[in-house]
Design an enzyme around this catalytic site. Structure first.
Site, PDB file in Angstrom:
ATOM      1  N   THR A 114       0.811  -1.225   0.000  1.00  0.00           N
ATOM      2  CA  THR A 114       0.000   0.000   0.000  1.00  0.00           C
ATOM      3  C   THR A 114       0.842   1.270   0.000  1.00  0.00           C
ATOM      4  O   THR A 114       1.962   1.288   0.549  1.00  0.00           O
ATOM      5  CB  THR A 114      -0.915   0.010   1.248  1.00  0.00           C
ATOM      6  N   TYR A 138      -1.717   0.186   9.926  1.00  0.00           N
ATOM      7  CA  TYR A 138      -1.958  -0.471   8.640  1.00  0.00           C
ATOM      8  C   TYR A 138      -0.680  -0.384   7.790  1.00  0.00           C
ATOM      9  O   TYR A 138      -0.171  -1.390   7.289  1.00  0.00           O
ATOM     10  CB  TYR A 138      -3.147   0.196   7.938  1.00  0.00           C
TER      11      TYR A 138
END
Ligand code: UDP
Length: 324
Positions: A114, A138
């Site tokens: 990501t 995350y």
């Protein structure tokens, strides 16, 4: 081949792309956030990546030669509130998967990472070489998995392509599968919910960012373009390409307000919105440079205009979605 998270939004689109490219995608998913109805292009094995013996049984049964690894928790806000959940699921789950790959000589791994691994970079366009300094669990959990994979490439021969992608949007243009989260937290489906009265309004998280209109800027990429890149990444490894990291985004940033305006244009409806506080863990701007994927994989986004993405998402949004 194994597709972890194949019952989820991106994983299910990857299964369709793989099936159309002549592969048999075997979904490994614990159905914690995915939907069995989204698994339409190959078998489903309901297995949690934290259950390594079960994972080994699946590998023993199918003897896969490659893995696409999507299964992960992916909500920025939740990761700030409950980092342990992210470290356990995303990191330990991936470690189990990679160890199983090594044990079963499954040496090609495509990993879904990501742009959140970059963190804030003073509004710069991000290259694969930009420093990684994630600001939420995350992002840190995904960066840790990248490192595990890089180390296990050396120690266990796991050849890999890591895709760091930006904000994924849109849906299968045929309407077979789409984005369906419960609860929904992502901007475009929430806007569509607000448009058709499923929620009162969308809240803009922060209007005091140092961007042209004060709201966060993100780079949105169509899910079909994203999964096409994954199939190209698989071919890259099949053709003995070496380990790679690619950014996948459209290269253009849009503010939250601009996305709301475009959704209003596409649907010809008003978007009820309110202005709220910043969401902890958000960066002001994340925009991709994806030159490397263009040059090496020949990847070209075809449906990643905001118009296309919202049109496809809106079509899917008006179906019943998944039941449970
Ligand atoms: N966002 C927002 N309101 C919402 C959900 C998201 O303003 O109800 C903003 C969020 O702050 C971010 C952008 O929309 O700037 C995209 O957020 P999303 O959760 O869709 O994806 P993320 O960037 O977290 O992966």
């Amino acid at each position: 081949m194994i597709v972890t998270g194949g019952a989820g939004y991106i994983g299910s689109h990857a299964c369709k792309a793989l099936f159309n490219a002549g592969y048999m995608p075997i979904t490994v998913d614990n159905l914690s956030t995915g939907w069995s109805e989204a698994v339409k292009f190959g078998p489903l094995e309901k297995v949690d990546l934290l259950d390594q013996p079960a994972l080994e049984r699946v590998f023993g049964m199918y003897r896969p030669c490659a893995v696409m690894h999507f299964a992960a928790f992916s909500q920025v806000g939740e990761s700030v509130d409950d980092p342990a959940k992210y470290w356990r699921n995303n990191v330990i789950g991936s470690l189990n998967l990679f160890e199983t790959c090594a044990a079963y000589n499954c040496e090609k791994v495509i990993f879904s990472s990501t742009c959140a691994t970059y963190g804030d970079h003073d509004n710069a366009v991000l290259a694969e070489t930009s420093e990684q300094r994630p600001v939420n669990a995350y992002g840190t959990s995904k960066r840790a998995v990248e490192e595990i994979l890089q180390q296990m490439s050396k120690s266990a021969g796991l050849k890999h392509v890591i895709f760091r992608y930006f904000n994924v949007a849109g849906a299968d243009p045929d309407g077979e599968i789409g984005e369906f989260h419960k609860p929904e937290t992502h901007l475009i489906p929430l806007i569509l919910d607000a448009i058709d009265g499923k929620r009162d309004a969308i809240t803009i998280f922060g209007t005091d960012y140092e961007t042209h209109d004060g709201t966060c800027i993100r780079d949105y990429v169509h899910v079909c373009d994203l999964v096409d890149a994954h199939v190209s990444g698989l071919r890259w490894l099949e053709n003995r390409g070496s380990d790679r990291i690619y950014n996948i985004g459209s290269g253009t940033g849009f503010s939250v307000r601009e996305v709301i305006e475009q959704a209003s244009l596409v649907t010809d409806r008003d978007v009820p919105f309110i202005e709220g506080a910043r969401r902890p863990g958000d960066c002001s701007k994340l925009v991709s440079g994806s030159e490397l994927a263009h040059v090496e994989l020949g990847w070209e986004p075809k449906r990643s205009s905001l118009d296309h993405m919202i049109t496809d998402a809106w079509r899917w949004h008006q179906t019943v979605g998944y039941q449970g």
